[in-house]
Design a protein around this motif. Structure first.
Motif, PDB file in Angstrom:
ATOM      1  N   GLY A  89       5.518  -3.543  -3.604  1.00  0.00           N
ATOM      2  CA  GLY A  89       4.847  -2.584  -4.031  1.00  0.00           C
ATOM      3  C   GLY A  89       4.453  -2.375  -5.979  1.00  0.00           C
ATOM      4  N   ALA A  90       5.745  -3.355  -6.195  1.00  0.00           N
ATOM      5  CA  ALA A  90       5.339  -3.588  -7.721  1.00  0.00           C
ATOM      6  C   ALA A  90       5.199  -5.103  -7.849  1.00  0.00           C
ATOM      7  CB  ALA A  90       7.480  -3.578  -8.285  1.00  0.00           C
ATOM      8  N   ASP A  91       4.851  -5.147  -9.042  1.00  0.00           N
ATOM      9  CA  ASP A  91       4.147  -7.026  -9.917  1.00  0.00           C
ATOM     10  C   ASP A  91       5.481  -7.510  -9.646  1.00  0.00           C
ATOM     11  OD1 ASP A  91       1.274  -5.183  -9.681  1.00  0.00           O
ATOM     12  OD2 ASP A  91       1.811  -5.090 -11.711  1.00  0.00           O
ATOM     13  N   ALA A  92       4.930  -8.442  -9.143  1.00  0.00           N
ATOM     14  CA  ALA A  92       5.785 -10.306  -9.331  1.00  0.00           C
ATOM     15  C   ALA A  92       5.511 -11.208  -9.761  1.00  0.00           C
ATOM     16  CB  ALA A  92       6.256 -10.231  -7.507  1.00  0.00           C
ATOM     17  N   SER A  93       5.626 -12.438  -9.864  1.00  0.00           N
ATOM     18  CA  SER A  93       5.785 -13.400 -10.049  1.00  0.00           C
ATOM     19  C   SER A  93       6.041 -14.718  -9.495  1.00  0.00           C
ATOM     20  CB  SER A  93       5.796 -13.769 -11.390  1.00  0.00           C
ATOM     21  OG  SER A  93       5.061 -13.407 -12.493  1.00  0.00           O
ATOM     22  N   LEU A  94       4.999 -15.767  -8.727  1.00  0.00           N
ATOM     23  CA  LEU A  94       5.697 -16.277  -7.560  1.00  0.00           C
ATOM     24  C   LEU A  94       5.761 -18.247  -9.128  1.00  0.00           C
ATOM     25  CD1 LEU A  94       3.758 -17.150  -4.596  1.00  0.00           C
ATOM     26  CD2 LEU A  94       6.244 -16.876  -4.863  1.00  0.00           C
ATOM     27  N   VAL A 104       4.709 -10.798   5.693  1.00  0.00           N
ATOM     28  CA  VAL A 104       5.130 -10.829   6.743  1.00  0.00           C
ATOM     29  C   VAL A 104       5.197  -9.878   7.554  1.00  0.00           C
ATOM     30  CG1 VAL A 104       5.642 -11.453   9.103  1.00  0.00           C
ATOM     31  CG2 VAL A 104       5.234 -13.567   7.213  1.00  0.00           C
ATOM     32  N   ASN A 105       6.361  -9.213   6.018  1.00  0.00           N
ATOM     33  CA  ASN A 105       6.413  -7.308   7.077  1.00  0.00           C
ATOM     34  C   ASN A 105       5.799  -6.367   7.697  1.00  0.00           C
ATOM     35  OD1 ASN A 105       9.079  -8.567   5.157  1.00  0.00           O
ATOM     36  ND2 ASN A 105      10.291  -6.980   6.079  1.00  0.00           N
ATOM     37  N   ALA A 106       4.380  -6.409   6.785  1.00  0.00           N
ATOM     38  CA  ALA A 106       3.356  -6.099   7.207  1.00  0.00           C
ATOM     39  C   ALA A 106       2.883  -6.082   8.438  1.00  0.00           C
ATOM     40  CB  ALA A 106       2.429  -5.991   5.391  1.00  0.00           C
ATOM     41  N   PRO A 107       2.441  -5.338   9.481  1.00  0.00           N
ATOM     42  CA  PRO A 107       2.069  -5.084  10.884  1.00  0.00           C
ATOM     43  C   PRO A 107       0.459  -6.137  11.148  1.00  0.00           C
ATOM     44  CG  PRO A 107       2.954  -3.195  11.153  1.00  0.00           C
ATOM     45  CD  PRO A 107       2.916  -3.660   9.424  1.00  0.00           C
ATOM     46  N   ILE A 108       0.491  -5.444  10.031  1.00  0.00           N
ATOM     47  CA  ILE A 108      -1.242  -6.156  10.310  1.00  0.00           C
ATOM     48  C   ILE A 108      -1.161  -7.452   9.198  1.00  0.00           C
ATOM     49  CG2 ILE A 108      -1.577  -5.780   7.344  1.00  0.00           C
ATOM     50  CD1 ILE A 108      -4.375  -4.437   8.333  1.00  0.00           C
ATOM     51  N   ILE A 109      -0.543  -7.946   8.930  1.00  0.00           N
ATOM     52  CA  ILE A 109      -0.155  -9.432   8.192  1.00  0.00           C
ATOM     53  C   ILE A 109       0.403 -10.369   9.169  1.00  0.00           C
ATOM     54  CG2 ILE A 109       0.614 -11.144   6.132  1.00  0.00           C
ATOM     55  CD1 ILE A 109      -0.040  -8.702   4.713  1.00  0.00           C
ATOM     56  N   ALA A 148      10.990   0.623 -10.460  1.00  0.00           N
ATOM     57  CA  ALA A 148       9.861   1.482  -9.735  1.00  0.00           C
ATOM     58  C   ALA A 148       9.473   1.433  -8.566  1.00  0.00           C
ATOM     59  CB  ALA A 148       8.341   0.305 -10.058  1.00  0.00           C
ATOM     60  N   PRO A 149       9.109   2.572  -8.060  1.00  0.00           N
ATOM     61  CA  PRO A 149       9.775   3.519  -6.575  1.00  0.00           C
ATOM     62  C   PRO A 149       9.258   2.043  -5.583  1.00  0.00           C
ATOM     63  CG  PRO A 149       7.815   4.916  -8.156  1.00  0.00           C
ATOM     64  CD  PRO A 149       7.872   3.458  -9.029  1.00  0.00           C
ATOM     65  N   SER A 150       9.867   2.681  -4.676  1.00  0.00           N
ATOM     66  CA  SER A 150      10.171   1.279  -4.307  1.00  0.00           C
ATOM     67  C   SER A 150       9.100   0.846  -2.483  1.00  0.00           C
ATOM     68  CB  SER A 150      11.462   1.459  -2.752  1.00  0.00           C
ATOM     69  OG  SER A 150      11.637   0.249  -2.272  1.00  0.00           O
ATOM     70  N   ALA A 151       8.737   0.255  -2.341  1.00  0.00           N
ATOM     71  CA  ALA A 151       7.135   0.453  -0.913  1.00  0.00           C
ATOM     72  C   ALA A 151       8.060  -0.283   0.194  1.00  0.00           C
ATOM     73  CB  ALA A 151       6.269  -0.269  -1.585  1.00  0.00           C
ATOM     74  N   GLN A 152       7.197   0.705   1.556  1.00  0.00           N
ATOM     75  CA  GLN A 152       8.338  -0.373   2.713  1.00  0.00           C
ATOM     76  C   GLN A 152       6.740  -0.077   3.253  1.00  0.00           C
ATOM     77  OE1 GLN A 152      10.407   2.737   4.591  1.00  0.00           O
ATOM     78  NE2 GLN A 152       9.324   4.130   4.857  1.00  0.00           N
ATOM     79  N   PRO A 153       6.471  -1.305   3.738  1.00  0.00           N
ATOM     80  CA  PRO A 153       5.115  -1.137   4.684  1.00  0.00           C
ATOM     81  C   PRO A 153       4.268  -0.812   5.871  1.00  0.00           C
ATOM     82  CG  PRO A 153       6.491  -3.337   5.736  1.00  0.00           C
ATOM     83  CD  PRO A 153       7.558  -2.241   4.185  1.00  0.00           C
ATOM     84  N   LYS A 154       3.530   0.250   5.747  1.00  0.00           N
ATOM     85  CA  LYS A 154       3.047   0.926   7.150  1.00  0.00           C
ATOM     86  C   LYS A 154       2.864   0.529   8.869  1.00  0.00           C
ATOM     87  CE  LYS A 154      -0.015   2.990   3.617  1.00  0.00           C
ATOM     88  NZ  LYS A 154      -1.068   3.537   3.513  1.00  0.00           N
ATOM     89  N   GLU A 168      -2.556  -0.893   0.020  1.00  0.00           N
ATOM     90  CA  GLU A 168      -2.606   0.889   1.133  1.00  0.00           C
ATOM     91  C   GLU A 168      -1.974  -0.353   1.873  1.00  0.00           C
ATOM     92  OE1 GLU A 168      -5.969  -3.271   1.032  1.00  0.00           O
ATOM     93  OE2 GLU A 168      -4.690  -1.789  -0.485  1.00  0.00           O
ATOM     94  N   LEU A 169      -1.311  -1.335   1.781  1.00  0.00           N
ATOM     95  CA  LEU A 169      -0.375  -1.551   2.728  1.00  0.00           C
ATOM     96  C   LEU A 169       1.064  -1.175   3.011  1.00  0.00           C
ATOM     97  CD1 LEU A 169      -0.553  -5.537   2.416  1.00  0.00           C
ATOM     98  CD2 LEU A 169      -1.353  -4.163   3.836  1.00  0.00           C
ATOM     99  N   PHE A 170       1.286  -0.013   2.089  1.00  0.00           N
ATOM    100  CA  PHE A 170       2.577   0.142   1.771  1.00  0.00           C
ATOM    101  C   PHE A 170       2.634   2.039   1.443  1.00  0.00           C
ATOM    102  CE2 PHE A 170       2.221  -3.928  -0.658  1.00  0.00           C
ATOM    103  CZ  PHE A 170       3.209  -4.558   0.536  1.00  0.00           C
ATOM    104  N   GLU A 171       3.900   2.653   1.903  1.00  0.00           N
ATOM    105  CA  GLU A 171       4.178   4.154   1.880  1.00  0.00           C
ATOM    106  C   GLU A 171       5.338   3.660   0.594  1.00  0.00           C
ATOM    107  OE1 GLU A 171       4.535   6.173   4.977  1.00  0.00           O
ATOM    108  OE2 GLU A 171       6.326   4.379   5.892  1.00  0.00           O
TER     109      GLU A 171
END
Length: 700
Positions: A353-358, A251-256, A186-192, A385-388
């Motif tokens: 940014g894509a669905d996953a499973s634990l 954790v990579n998302a600064p707001i988290i 899927a299109p990759s995402a990185q945290p804002k 909303e955490l990603f671009e």
């Protein structure tokens, strides 16, 4: 008219030539036959696709999967320096339908073990999936809780099979990403980076920035199909105690990360991460936490795993929270029995940014013979909303050599310790040579270490094949990752290369060569059995020592002409037969190796002195050594010949000079120089001192 007719004929010829490929739409009969073995039910095999180098395979109109040649996707060189060519088949579900060897130049299979072990090794991939974490080890057929699958390696061809495994997995993953819709990224995402506001634990939980997976005892029993009390090892739950209660956050998302760790700790963490590293915080309570009680910090999580796009995402503990200054400190955070920060990685990488499973995997034992495997799954979707969104890039995979070094850490540690001891000994040899008995004992102890550990156990026998491989690599494009695949060989070569410029070739040839140690022992046995010891006449010896240089030049030249022929000629070295294959080989090779040892019982280290091409190469580089550190005195060779006569390798000239090209640094000559009963120089000095002490007599 004539010109028009010519133009028409030319156009007709061009159109006929252009139509030829369409008449040869199918692959060659040889390729078809091999692909048919990978897909027995196939009724049609198409030619290699133009957009991606794979052969589509069909049963009537149903796509069964794809076959591809590894060299079209990955050309990583084998142990010989040339790529191993494999034909690999994968089904539409990502399962391996088989692997066939198309061609290779691996000397251990061509001229040692034979093809059978190689074919047996690649047959193990049939039925496995590219979603499996496949590891080459001795625990064949075993599946770990973390989804790993162990396939049986080949002890005498460790590097070759590790390379094959890496080529199979990396090329299959690339093909799946590009041809199978189920595995498309899927299109990759990185945290804002600029998204931040102070939040409490409860606020992050309410917004979905922290996920929660709570499983009650009743829910777990329903999924397992049994009550927990049938498993004696499971403790009795307390009232209202959940089966598991797991909280997780990206954790990579600064707001988290900033709210969870604090600004300073988050900054230290991000500074320590490499480009592409992603971290998942996991906290848990309950009857079963996300890691077992005996979990080892810094290791892979075997109980809890992440899956995304049918690929396993490895969770490896960073051990970051072990330090007192690195603590989770979100306002209002409850107490947790277990807290960890995991790096997320593996063959498939992770796209936040894509669905996953634990997935939680548990092995619940009913008794010492019977146990149940229980899998629990929880879907994960991080807030968008955490990603671009960014362009998809190939996931970063750890090089194959990293896993090899981790797996062989004990061998590396023991070897490095041994080399450190040897370095100290040589650096302080002027001190140790005063104690000849201890020096001789240390030498024999180290020779046994070299033969048994370095040679037979760690498979650290250097060879001229390593030299030709390096030269071919320099010609074709040097890649240090290839040489790092065998940590023992890499460390030995590095140490040998450095010490060549300090002490010359003797440090390796006399102390670190396993076959050289074996020859020393054969020579000792010959003397013990009172075999007659033959000394090659001086004139013949000085001629014969050049023979090994001719062998070296011939092998290197042949390698640039025909690698296969060079591998056959390299059998002049008995190392593969004696050390790598433990004398378990076709009888002519065994007779040759044993014959050299028998000759060595009569002529000290015959092979080393006259036939060894590796020794010749090291001697040539050893000419650049910085020191000629073996002491000589004025009377050495003029007239004293004690050291020369005692030098079994005959590395001392008649005039007393040391021939460093032949010297194996046994240190016997420097011990003699310290011996008042053997060294002529010391005997003469003693005699002079006695004369000087005689009092003068008045004869008058």
């Amino acid at each position: 008219m004539v010109m028009a007719a010519i133009r028409a004929l030319v156009l007709l010829a061009v159109s006929m030539v252009a139509s030829v490929p369409s008449l040869q739409a199918d692959p060659s009969p040889e390729i078809q036959a091999r692909i048919q073995q990978l897909f027995p039910s196939a009724t049609h095999i198409e030619n290699k696709r133009e957009d991606y180098p794979v052969y589509p395979v069909y049963q009537l109109n149903e796509l069964l999967g794809y076959a591809f040649e590894s060299r079209d996707v990955s050309d990583f060189p084998g142990y010989s320096g040339k790529p191993i060519s494999l034909l690999i088949g994968i089904g539409v579900g990502g399962e391996f339908t088989g692997v066939k060897v198309m061609g290779h130049h691996e000397p251990v299979f061509l001229h040692g073990l034979g093809e059978a072990p190689l074919l047996e090794f690649v047959d193990q991939y049939r039925g496995l999936s590219i979603t499996d974490h496949i590891v080459v080890s001795s625990k064949a057929g075993r599946r770990t809780e973390g989804g790993g699958v162990h396939i049986d390696g080949i002890s005498s061809a460790t590097v070759s099979v590790i390379i094959i495994n890496d080529v199979v997995l990396s090329s299959a993953l690339k093909v799946a990403r590009n041809t199978l819709e189920e595995f498309a990224q899927a299109p990759s995402a990185q945290p804002k980076a600029d998204l931040y506001e102070p939040l409490t634990w409860q606020q992050m939980l309410d917004r979905g920035y922290i996920g929660r997976w709570r499983l009650s005892v009743e829910e777990a029993e329903a999924l397992i199909g049994n009550a927990l009390n049938v498993y004696p090892g499971v403790p009795k739950p307390q009232p209202d105690e959940p089966f598991t209660d797991i909280f997780f956050a990206y954790v990579n998302a600064p707001i988290i990360g900033r709210n969870l760790l604090g600004d300073e700790t988050f900054a230290r963490l991000t500074d320590s991460l490499k480009n592409g590293d992603q971290v998942l915080a996991v906290m848990s309570n309950g009857l079963f936490t996300h890691v077992p009680d005996d979990f080892r910090p810094g290791s892979l999580s075997t109980r809890l795993a992440m899956e995304q796009g049918n690929m396993t995402v490895e969770l490896r503990d960073t051990d970051w929270l072990a330090s007192q200054e690195n603590r989770l400190q979100a306002a209002g955070m409850p107490y947790f029995m277990q807290t960890h920060l995991f790096k997320m990685g593996g063959a498939g990488g992770f796209n936040p940014g894509a669905d996953a499973s634990l997935v939680m995997r548990l092995e619940l034992s009913k008794n010492h013979l019977v146990s149940d495997l229980a899998n629990f799954r929880r879907e994960v979707a991080l807030p968008q909303e955490l990603f671009e969104w960014v362009e998809v890039s190939e996931p970063l995979r750890l090089p194959a050599w990293v896993g090899v070094w981790q797996e062989r850490w004990l061998q590396v540690t023991i070897l490095m310790t041994g080399l450190a001891v040897l370095t100290v000994f040589f650096a302080c040899q002027r001190h140790f040579r005063r104690y000849p008995k201890w020096l001789h004992r240390f030498r024999w102890l180290f020779l046994f270490f070299t033969l048994l550990f370095v040679g037979f156990y760690a498979q650290g026998q250097l060879s001229v094949v390593n030299v030709t491989t390096l030269l071919l690599s320099l010609r074709d494009g040097f890649n240090i990752e290839f040489f790092l695949l065998d940590p023992v060989i890499f460390i030995l070569w590095t140490f040998t290369f450095v010490t060549l410029f300090i002490w010359g070739r003797g440090l390796f040839c006399g102390w670190l060569c396993p076959f050289g140690a074996l020859q020393e022992m054969a020579s000792w046995l010959g003397k013990t059995l009172k075999f007659r010891q033959y000394k090659i006449p001086e004139a013949w010896h000085r001629r014969l020592v050049h023979l090994k240089y001719g062998i070296l030049i011939g092998l290197v030249g042949t390698a640039f002409y025909s690698l296969s022929l060079a591998d056959q000629l390299a059998e002049v070295e008995p190392f593969k037969t004696s050390i790598t294959l433990y004398f378990w080989r076709y009888w002519p090779f065994v007779v040759y190796a044993v014959g050299l040892l028998v000759v060595g019982m009569f002529v000290h280290k015959f092979f080393c002195r006259y036939l060894c091409p590796l020794g010749a190469g090291l001697a040539m580089l050893g000419k650049l050594r910085l020191f000629s550190w073996l002491d000589r005195v004025k009377l050495c060779g003029q007239p004293c010949q004690v050291c020369k006569k005692r030098c079994e390798i005959n590395a001392i000239h008649v005039d007393g000079r040391i021939d460093y090209d032949e010297c194996i640094q046994c240190l016997e000559c420097v011990v003699i120089l310290q011996d008042d009963t053997q060294c002529v120089d010391k005997l003469v000095r003693k005699k002079r001192q006695r004369r000087e002490r005689i009092p003068a007599v008045n004869v008058a």
